[in-house]
Design a protein around this motif. Structure first.
Motif, mmCIF file in Angstrom:
data_model
loop_
_atom_site.group_PDB
_atom_site.id
_atom_site.type_symbol
_atom_site.label_atom_id
_atom_site.label_comp_id
_atom_site.label_asym_id
_atom_site.label_seq_id
_atom_site.Cartn_x
_atom_site.Cartn_y
_atom_site.Cartn_z
ATOM 1 N N LEU A 195 77.048 19.052 33.095
ATOM 2 C CA LEU A 195 75.735 18.908 32.486
ATOM 3 C C LEU A 195 74.941 20.166 32.801
ATOM 4 N N PRO A 196 74.065 20.594 31.906
ATOM 5 C CA PRO A 196 73.214 21.732 32.226
ATOM 6 C C PRO A 196 72.207 21.319 33.293
ATOM 7 N N ALA A 197 72.419 21.775 34.511
ATOM 8 C CA ALA A 197 71.605 21.327 35.643
ATOM 9 C C ALA A 197 71.140 22.536 36.435
ATOM 10 N N HIS A 198 69.894 22.892 36.269
ATOM 11 C CA HIS A 198 69.327 24.042 36.961
ATOM 12 C C HIS A 198 68.274 23.529 37.945
ATOM 13 N N GLY A 199 68.634 23.489 39.217
ATOM 14 C CA GLY A 199 67.694 23.004 40.226
ATOM 15 C C GLY A 199 67.694 21.498 40.331
ATOM 16 N N SER A 200 66.496 20.920 40.418
ATOM 17 C CA SER A 200 66.336 19.493 40.657
ATOM 18 C C SER A 200 66.857 18.653 39.487
ATOM 19 N N VAL A 201 67.474 17.519 39.823
ATOM 20 C CA VAL A 201 67.872 16.528 38.824
ATOM 21 C C VAL A 201 67.360 15.169 39.289
ATOM 22 N N GLU A 202 67.422 14.196 38.397
ATOM 23 C CA GLU A 202 67.079 12.821 38.754
ATOM 24 C C GLU A 202 68.354 12.035 39.027
ATOM 25 N N ILE A 203 68.318 11.204 40.054
ATOM 26 C CA ILE A 203 69.371 10.218 40.275
ATOM 27 C C ILE A 203 68.714 8.845 40.333
ATOM 28 N N GLY A 204 69.494 7.815 40.011
ATOM 29 C CA GLY A 204 68.895 6.500 40.052
ATOM 30 C C GLY A 204 69.840 5.388 39.708
ATOM 31 N N VAL A 205 69.258 4.226 39.440
ATOM 32 C CA VAL A 205 70.012 3.012 39.157
ATOM 33 C C VAL A 205 69.537 2.414 37.839
ATOM 34 N N VAL A 206 70.440 1.685 37.196
ATOM 35 C CA VAL A 206 70.182 1.135 35.861
ATOM 36 C C VAL A 206 70.682 -0.302 35.793
ATOM 37 N N ALA A 207 69.924 -1.160 35.126
ATOM 38 C CA ALA A 207 70.391 -2.499 34.742
ATOM 39 C C ALA A 207 70.229 -2.615 33.231
ATOM 40 N N GLN A 208 71.262 -3.133 32.563
ATOM 41 C CA GLN A 208 71.229 -3.217 31.104
ATOM 42 C C GLN A 208 71.878 -4.494 30.618
ATOM 43 N N SER A 209 71.499 -4.904 29.396
ATOM 44 C CA SER A 209 72.072 -6.094 28.773
ATOM 45 C C SER A 209 71.962 -5.951 27.259
ATOM 46 N N PRO A 210 72.774 -5.055 26.656
ATOM 47 C CA PRO A 210 72.620 -4.746 25.228
ATOM 48 C C PRO A 210 72.790 -5.933 24.295
ATOM 49 N N MET A 211 73.677 -6.864 24.650
ATOM 50 C CA MET A 211 73.961 -7.987 23.767
ATOM 51 C C MET A 211 73.597 -9.326 24.401
#
Length: 198
Positions: free
Chosen positions: A157-173
């Motif tokens: 990924l184009p990543a110059h310096g700081s990036v975000e990390i985190g968590v996700v919850a999803q329920s598309p259907m």
């Protein structure tokens, strides 16, 4: 004597996210119905309704891991770890309910459009997941015991310096999905060999 670990995400960020609740040093995320984080490669439609909690991380290298325990009920329900450089460049590592109903390790890498790929079936809806960074190279690993890691994907990924990390919850259907994220850790160094997972 037991020392309580500090929360991985700040109390302010958890309080600002209606979908998140502190769970000791971890966090519980609950998505709403028909929610997803995905940019359709067929029509370019970007969906960003999933429950997401992030923090910034500096430095060219890191390992971000957590134990992920989603309450899977519907197809594509998932708990995921996320790395994001901007709104068009991000990737998530999911413990997801596949079309056949099996808990499955799934990776999604988005460079404007999402590249979605199923990995392997897991013995249950409980696994350790890890995102590692070395410059603009990222790796996804999955473990069933938190000790032995198996490579799912290496990508850039184009990543110059700081990036975000985190968590996700999803329920598309589905009607929503609750996910517990525990044992959240961040190590500020790269893996010695991303392919081995050691």
């Amino acid at each position: 004597m037991t020392t309580e670990l500090p929360p991985f995400f700040s109390a302010e960020s958890i309080a600002a996210c209606e979908s998140a609740h502190a769970h000791g040093a971890g966090v519980e995320m609950t998505s709403g119905a028909a929610t997803d984080l995905f940019t359709d490669p067929g029509n370019g439609h970007a969906e960003a309704s999933a429950a997401v909690l992030t923090r910034a991380v500096n430095g060219p290298s890191f390992q971000f891991s957590a134990r992920v325990q989603p309450g899977l009920r519907s197809t594509f329900d998932a708990g995921a770890l996320l790395v994001r450089t901007d709104d068009s460049h991000w990737a998530k590592l999911c413990l997801e309910q596949a079309v056949d109903g099996a808990p499955t390790a799934v990776s999604v890498v988005t460079r404007h459009l999402s590249d979605d790929a199923n990995g392997w079936s897991l013995p249950g809806a409980d696994a350790w997941m890890r995102i590692s960074r070395d410059g603009e190279t990222f790796a996804f690993h999955v473990s069933t015991d938190g000790a032995v890691w198996k490579l799912l994907r290496i990508f850039s990924l184009p990543a110059h310096g700081s990036v975000e990390i985190g968590v996700v919850a999803q329920s598309p259907m589905g009607e929503g999905c609750s996910v517990e994220f525990t044992e959240l850790t961040l190590h500020p160094h790269a893996l010695s060999d991303p392919r081995s997972g050691a």
